[in-house]
Design an enzyme around this catalytic site. Sequence first.
Site, PDB file in Angstrom:
ATOM      1  N   ASP A  92      43.173 -85.693   5.935  1.00  0.00           N
ATOM      2  CA  ASP A  92      41.789 -85.669   6.512  1.00  0.00           C
ATOM      3  C   ASP A  92      41.851 -85.970   8.002  1.00  0.00           C
ATOM      4  OD1 ASP A  92      41.854 -88.401   6.470  1.00  0.00           O
ATOM      5  OD2 ASP A  92      40.190 -88.866   5.616  1.00  0.00           O
ATOM      6  N   LYS A 114      43.729 -80.193   0.768  1.00  0.00           N
ATOM      7  CA  LYS A 114      43.473 -81.731   0.837  1.00  0.00           C
ATOM      8  C   LYS A 114      42.691 -82.204  -0.195  1.00  0.00           C
ATOM      9  CE  LYS A 114      39.629 -84.305   2.869  1.00  0.00           C
ATOM     10  NZ  LYS A 114      38.415 -84.112   3.651  1.00  0.00           N
TER      11      LYS A 114
END
Length: 258
Positions: free
Chosen positions: A159, A141
């Site tokens: 996310d 991420k």
Amino acid sequence: MSARKAASVGQAPAHKQETPLGLVRRARRMNRTLKIAFPHVYCELDFTNPLELSVATILSAQCTDVRVNQTTPALFAKYRTARDYAEADRTELEEMIRSTGFYRNKANSIIGLGQALVERYDGEVPNNLKDLVSLPGFGRKTANVVLGNAFGIPGITVDTHFGRLVRRWQWTEEEDPVKVEHAVGELIERKEWTDLSHRVIFHGRRVCHARKPACGVCILAKDCPAVGTGPMDKAEAAALVKGPETDHLLRLAGLAAP
């Protein structure tokens, strides 16, 4: 609202019989619609270079972007290079980032990041996924945030909002972020990945809330198999819309801003 009830008010039924090609077409159509809803997307973390974005993204774990942006001006003024972070006084650094939560772990990651950059990359943040994910505080991420926003290299940022929405839209049933990333990457053109991430996250924060989405004013309603999860009444739904794009989003729904 049931799929039958949704169809009765002109909305999309659940896409249970959707073919793989149909899913690709629907996903890309939804992405094009999101461009209309959010024509100007951007990283909501403030930064001026890859190192600042790396640190800000580490700080953003379990913390709002607003809080991070309140914290980083003083931090970036004091620590300007990877070496500055590598040699930081731990107690002082922890105090500066305390308000972002989990500050001891974050301080460990940031100091470790500075040390790794100095030792392995001449103090510079690398611009490829393999090297980025080897750094302290980095997972896929964080790496994709940095690649997409600091280096202009397409990446999908999974996310909480992104994962929640693509499952709600039945783009994938995967829960693991890496599997979600790969599944969505097969649906959407690579050049779109970074901006798609922003659009989906914006939509999740502004319109498609976890508990009570603003379905009645959602520009994606005709392609969303979950339409009706939130209120369909336009006035009730309009009150749920948040963020600086509210007026624009309500105009798209045929409403004047409240």
